[in-house]
Design a protein around this motif. Sequence first.
Motif, short mmCIF file in Angstrom:
data_model
loop_
_atom_site.label_atom_id
_atom_site.label_comp_id
_atom_site.label_asym_id
_atom_site.label_seq_id
_atom_site.Cartn_x
_atom_site.Cartn_y
_atom_site.Cartn_z
N ALA A 63 0.92 -25.51 -41.29
CA ALA A 63 1.78 -24.37 -40.94
C ALA A 63 2.64 -24.67 -39.71
CB ALA A 63 0.92 -23.13 -40.66
N ALA A 64 2.14 -25.53 -38.82
CA ALA A 64 2.85 -25.80 -37.56
C ALA A 64 4.01 -26.78 -37.78
CB ALA A 64 1.88 -26.37 -36.52
N LEU A 65 3.85 -27.71 -38.71
CA LEU A 65 4.86 -28.76 -38.86
C LEU A 65 6.23 -28.20 -39.24
CD1 LEU A 65 2.67 -31.53 -40.58
CD2 LEU A 65 3.36 -31.37 -38.20
N PRO A 66 6.34 -27.24 -40.19
CA PRO A 66 7.69 -26.73 -40.51
C PRO A 66 8.35 -25.98 -39.36
CG PRO A 66 6.09 -26.05 -42.18
CD PRO A 66 5.32 -26.64 -41.04
N LEU A 67 7.55 -25.56 -38.37
CA LEU A 67 8.13 -24.88 -37.20
C LEU A 67 8.57 -25.90 -36.15
CD1 LEU A 67 5.68 -21.85 -36.85
CD2 LEU A 67 7.93 -21.91 -37.92
N GLY A 68 8.51 -27.16 -36.51
CA GLY A 68 9.00 -28.19 -35.61
C GLY A 68 7.99 -28.65 -34.58
N CYS A 69 6.74 -28.28 -34.79
CA CYS A 69 5.71 -28.68 -33.81
C CYS A 69 5.23 -30.09 -34.10
CB CYS A 69 4.50 -27.76 -33.89
SG CYS A 69 4.86 -26.06 -33.53
N GLU A 70 4.75 -30.72 -33.07
CA GLU A 70 4.00 -31.95 -33.20
C GLU A 70 2.53 -31.54 -33.07
OE1 GLU A 70 4.26 -35.36 -30.25
OE2 GLU A 70 6.25 -35.21 -31.17
N VAL A 71 1.69 -32.04 -33.94
CA VAL A 71 0.29 -31.61 -33.92
C VAL A 71 -0.59 -32.78 -33.53
CG1 VAL A 71 -1.61 -30.73 -35.32
CG2 VAL A 71 0.70 -29.83 -35.66
N ILE A 72 -1.48 -32.54 -32.60
CA ILE A 72 -2.42 -33.58 -32.18
C ILE A 72 -3.82 -33.03 -32.37
CG2 ILE A 72 -3.17 -35.03 -30.25
CD1 ILE A 72 -0.25 -34.46 -29.14
N VAL A 73 -4.62 -33.73 -33.16
CA VAL A 73 -5.95 -33.24 -33.53
C VAL A 73 -7.01 -34.04 -32.80
CG1 VAL A 73 -7.56 -33.32 -35.47
CG2 VAL A 73 -5.29 -32.34 -35.80
N LEU A 74 -8.01 -33.34 -32.30
CA LEU A 74 -9.15 -34.03 -31.67
C LEU A 74 -10.38 -33.84 -32.54
CD1 LEU A 74 -10.77 -35.41 -29.40
CD2 LEU A 74 -10.92 -33.17 -28.27
#
Length: 395
Positions: free
Chosen positions: A35-46
């Motif tokens: 859901a975050a990617l289409p809003l232009g976010c970069e996602v970092i998962v731990l």
Amino acid sequence: MQTHPTDPSPAQTYHYPVRLGIIGGGQLARMLALAALPLGCEVIVLENSPLSPAARLAPAALVGDWNDPATLLKLAERCDVITLENEFVNAAALAALEQAGHPVYPGAACLAVTQDKLTQKQTLQNAGLAVPRFRAVRSPAEVQAAAADFGWPLVLKTRRNGYDGKGNFTLRSAADLPAGWAALGGDRLELMVEEFWPFTRELAVIVTRARTGEAVLYPVVETIQQNHVCHVVKAPAEIPPEVAARATELAGRAVAAVGGVGSFGVEMFLSAAGALVINELAPRVHNSGHYTIEACVCSQFENHVRAVLGWPLGSPTMVAPAAVMLNLLGTVAAPGQPVGLVPALQQTGAHVHLYGKLTSGPGRKMGHVTALGGTLASALATAQRAAREISFGAK
Ligand code: ADP
């Protein structure tokens, strides 16, 4: 750092693209990332595995223990905002991040209250919200004393780290007490006990609450569990509008009572006489809200991202009269690859979600199917046609 001088949202102070850190890498983090990617976010998962469902999707992943403060700090240094996909993260470590100036939503104080079922219920009760009668128990004798007040059966629970019924034991009478106390590790772990609440239905509401306290509430759904694991979600629940209104109000007040920010799942019990109590609240996106991906204008995942980044919330309104979500659960210990995906995809109107887990196991959540329809019955039939084609590792 680039900023958006014309953008009045709180996000203007963030790095661009906005970097969203997610603690935990399971299917909830994966759907948040989607859901975050289409809003232009970069996602970092731990997550502690490089092959977790979300880490395989996020362009950047950090491998490590999310209870280790130093690892959390490393994540925070690479992110603008941190959120989480499960309630088991060390609240003190999150508080340290906040003190160091890193935005964390939901916040450490909210997490501390909600991750302990006892303090969560106390907080809800203090806010005037109905919950089953409960108390902390430090010995089998204290359970006996609770039974004298509440009557049998009782539900014995671990205060922390329970999920999918792991951490619960129903005591039908005093004869079950030694087995229940031992099964939940009562001599080692903090336990609580609740009256067994005679529900006829289990209901749930997703609430997304913004940092400002503004909230959107999704429709009331019915959840059907087997062996304490959610199997079916029916949206909207077939209940009188008056009950739906009460459930919605209860859910909104519950998330406000714990100071939640983001999408929360509020689980409730409904009795035959129409009484409602809160069973529990999850400080994160929730299985009962997966249907919102296809069935609502803005999903619980997108709204969570919007809420934690300080962006305006989207509409929770359904785009069809009814929707049904079926969980795809593993049945045996086996490799995770799905069998029967092709015939499942031939079922028009069924939306298949697979979480990409490498291994399956009994009751393990491997994916889900959602279908929309003019009625719950037609949505259920469509979802079932696809779901029954799929198994994991073995037919
Ligand atoms: P978990 O955190 O593992 O999901 P819950 O506390 O939500 O555990 O309980 C799981 C299930 O057990 C509930 O969905 C409900 O079916 C049943 N249950 C839990 N508490 C009670 C209660 N007080 N009375 C009756 N049933 C209960």
